[in-house]
Design an enzyme around this catalytic site. Structure first.
Site, PDB file in Angstrom:
ATOM      1  N   ASP A  20     -23.460  17.372 -59.622  1.00  0.00           N
ATOM      2  CA  ASP A  20     -22.428  18.395 -59.385  1.00  0.00           C
ATOM      3  C   ASP A  20     -22.923  19.446 -58.392  1.00  0.00           C
ATOM      4  O   ASP A  20     -22.171  20.317 -57.968  1.00  0.00           O
ATOM      5  CB  ASP A  20     -21.960  19.031 -60.698  1.00  0.00           C
ATOM      6  CG  ASP A  20     -23.057  19.804 -61.410  1.00  0.00           C
ATOM      7  OD1 ASP A  20     -24.226  19.700 -61.002  1.00  0.00           O
ATOM      8  OD2 ASP A  20     -22.725  20.523 -62.384  1.00  0.00           O
ATOM      9  N   SER A  21     -24.197  19.323 -57.978  1.00  0.00           N
ATOM     10  CA  SER A  21     -24.693  20.163 -56.876  1.00  0.00           C
ATOM     11  C   SER A  21     -23.869  19.928 -55.621  1.00  0.00           C
ATOM     12  O   SER A  21     -23.927  20.726 -54.690  1.00  0.00           O
ATOM     13  CB  SER A  21     -26.170  19.859 -56.598  1.00  0.00           C
ATOM     14  OG  SER A  21     -26.395  18.467 -56.521  1.00  0.00           O
ATOM     15  N   ASP A  52     -22.588  12.974 -62.581  1.00  0.00           N
ATOM     16  CA  ASP A  52     -22.707  14.246 -63.287  1.00  0.00           C
ATOM     17  C   ASP A  52     -21.325  14.658 -63.779  1.00  0.00           C
ATOM     18  O   ASP A  52     -20.369  14.676 -62.999  1.00  0.00           O
ATOM     19  CB  ASP A  52     -23.178  15.299 -62.281  1.00  0.00           C
ATOM     20  CG  ASP A  52     -24.278  16.174 -62.828  1.00  0.00           C
ATOM     21  OD1 ASP A  52     -24.594  16.073 -64.021  1.00  0.00           O
ATOM     22  OD2 ASP A  52     -24.828  16.961 -62.030  1.00  0.00           O
ATOM     23  N   LYS A  70     -24.198  12.104 -66.751  1.00  0.00           N
ATOM     24  CA  LYS A  70     -25.193  13.130 -67.110  1.00  0.00           C
ATOM     25  C   LYS A  70     -24.453  14.352 -67.626  1.00  0.00           C
ATOM     26  O   LYS A  70     -23.438  14.751 -67.045  1.00  0.00           O
ATOM     27  CB  LYS A  70     -26.051  13.500 -65.904  1.00  0.00           C
ATOM     28  CG  LYS A  70     -27.060  14.608 -66.218  1.00  0.00           C
ATOM     29  CD  LYS A  70     -28.083  14.796 -65.123  1.00  0.00           C
ATOM     30  CE  LYS A  70     -27.630  15.655 -63.986  1.00  0.00           C
ATOM     31  NZ  LYS A  70     -27.208  17.023 -64.355  1.00  0.00           N
ATOM     32  N   GLU A  76     -25.156  18.402 -69.318  1.00  0.00           N
ATOM     33  CA  GLU A  76     -26.145  19.466 -69.487  1.00  0.00           C
ATOM     34  C   GLU A  76     -26.115  20.009 -70.915  1.00  0.00           C
ATOM     35  O   GLU A  76     -25.050  20.094 -71.538  1.00  0.00           O
ATOM     36  CB  GLU A  76     -25.849  20.612 -68.498  1.00  0.00           C
ATOM     37  CG  GLU A  76     -26.024  20.197 -67.038  1.00  0.00           C
ATOM     38  CD  GLU A  76     -25.858  21.354 -66.061  1.00  0.00           C
ATOM     39  OE1 GLU A  76     -25.727  22.519 -66.506  1.00  0.00           O
ATOM     40  OE2 GLU A  76     -25.849  21.089 -64.847  1.00  0.00           O
ATOM     41  N   GLU A 104     -35.243  20.422 -65.943  1.00  0.00           N
ATOM     42  CA  GLU A 104     -35.169  21.227 -64.717  1.00  0.00           C
ATOM     43  C   GLU A 104     -35.739  22.627 -64.970  1.00  0.00           C
ATOM     44  O   GLU A 104     -35.407  23.276 -65.980  1.00  0.00           O
ATOM     45  CB  GLU A 104     -33.709  21.338 -64.244  1.00  0.00           C
ATOM     46  CG  GLU A 104     -33.572  22.214 -63.001  1.00  0.00           C
ATOM     47  CD  GLU A 104     -32.232  22.110 -62.294  1.00  0.00           C
ATOM     48  OE1 GLU A 104     -31.366  21.313 -62.737  1.00  0.00           O
ATOM     49  OE2 GLU A 104     -32.059  22.819 -61.286  1.00  0.00           O
TER      50      GLU A 104
HETATM   51  O1  KIV Z   1     -26.425  18.268 -59.729  1.00  0.00           O
HETATM   52  C1  KIV Z   1     -27.608  18.046 -59.484  1.00  0.00           C
HETATM   53  O2  KIV Z   1     -28.031  17.942 -58.336  1.00  0.00           O
HETATM   54  C2  KIV Z   1     -28.519  17.915 -60.606  1.00  0.00           C
HETATM   55  C3  KIV Z   1     -29.945  17.626 -60.318  1.00  0.00           C
HETATM   56  C4  KIV Z   1     -30.607  18.770 -59.703  1.00  0.00           C
HETATM   57  C5  KIV Z   1     -30.678  17.173 -61.506  1.00  0.00           C
HETATM   58  O3  KIV Z   1     -28.111  18.041 -61.713  1.00  0.00           O
END
Ligand code: KIV
Length: 303
Positions: A63-64, A102, A132, A134, A199
């Protein structure tokens, strides 16, 4: 138009790395064998194909992307539909790596049923092989695992908790919080998580969790003892517009390379140095002659 298809029947990447599909059980096997897991974020066809061809084991559609691709200030704004759109592009490109999507902020923070329904979309509509999430959401991880959806957990500095944390701060820096983090990681693994991203946590804490966890840890800013490492694609290549965090290693300066290539192109256009005759299509001689003849005849008719 640009040709991007795979050469038919290719059994290895251009780098010579054989295409043996990476799966969640394969990650566990890598941990057992002490083989480091390489992971990278990617968000589109070309970057994820390059990552896959370079032999990266796990491609995370992180999600970055909200920040590095869409230009938001933090990860909170990206939607399920946007994440699905990018996951589909990555899915089309990747043949070997495990594709993990994510789940964005808000898509699993309500009921377990809502989280499950959104996770199903990533598997069914975008071809992700795991999702993924969190935080220590043990009940949700159990429900997803029961629904045959592999889950990667994410603990420590969880960017979707930005407002609660009051900034992007290294987590688990006291004995209490370190022990809590370890308990959370063990609980996620117990609930079925196939791997856990750690992280922004002290190296010593990540090392201890890695030693005790039955599933792989993938570190980002968590030291070298993790079973694997992940970086954000744009950080690795200097495609961001801010100083890098302490844990980032820049492996190339693609930002400078790309900017200078584009400047060069602009100058060539402005000086009519692009395209050249070799970069132009040509009318065959016969067609040129008959075109000239037709034009001449037309002129004669008009005269
Ligand atoms: O969204 C992302 O890039 C992440 C990684 C940094 C693990 O969750």
């Amino acid at each position: 138009m640009s040709v991007t298809n795979f050469p038919a029947g290719a059994g290895s990447a251009p780098t010579g790395i054989p295409i043996t599909k990476v799966t969640v059980p394969a990650l566990a096997e890598m941990k057992r064998q002490g083989k480091p897991i390489s992971a990278l974020t990617a968000y589109d066809y070309s970057s994820s194909r390059l990552a896959d061809e370079a032999g990266i084991d796990l491609v995370l559609v992180g999600d970055s992307l909200a920040m590095v691709v869409l230009g938001h200030e933090n990860t909170m704004a990206v939607t399920v539909d946007e994440m699905l759109h990018h996951t589909r592009a990555v899915r089309r490109a990747v043949r070997r790596a495990l594709v993990v999507a994510d789940m964005p902020f808000g898509s699993y923070h309500g009921t377990v049923a809502e989280g499950l329904a959104n996770a199903v979309r990533f598997i069914k509509e975008a071809g992700a092989e795991a999702v993924k999430i969190e935080g220590p959401r043990v009940e949700l991880v159990r429900a997803l695992t029961d629904a045959e959806i592999p889950v990667v957990g994410h603990l420590g500095l969880t960017p979707q908790s930005l407002h609660r944390m009051g900034g992007y701060r290294v987590q688990a820096r006291t004995a209490d919080t370190a022990l809590r983090l370890k308990d959370d990681a063990l609980a996620l693994a117990d609930a079925g998580a196939g791997a856990v991203v750690l992280e922004g946590v002290p190296r010593e804490v990540a090392a201890e969790i890695t030693a005790e966890l039955p599933v792989p840890t993938i570190g980002i800013g968590a030291g070298p003892e993790c079973d694997g490492q992940i970086l954000v694609f744009h950080d690795l290549l200097n495609l961001t517009f801010a100083p890098a965090a302490k844990f980032v290693r820049r492996y190339a300066d693609a930002g400078t390379l790309i900017r200078s290539a584009i400047e060069h192109y602009r100058q060539d256009v402005e000086h009519r140095a692009f395209p050249s005759d070799e970069e132009s299509y040509h009318l065959p001689e016969a067609a040129r002659k008959s075109m000239a003849a037709a034009q001449k005849a037309g002129m004669l008719r008009k005269a």
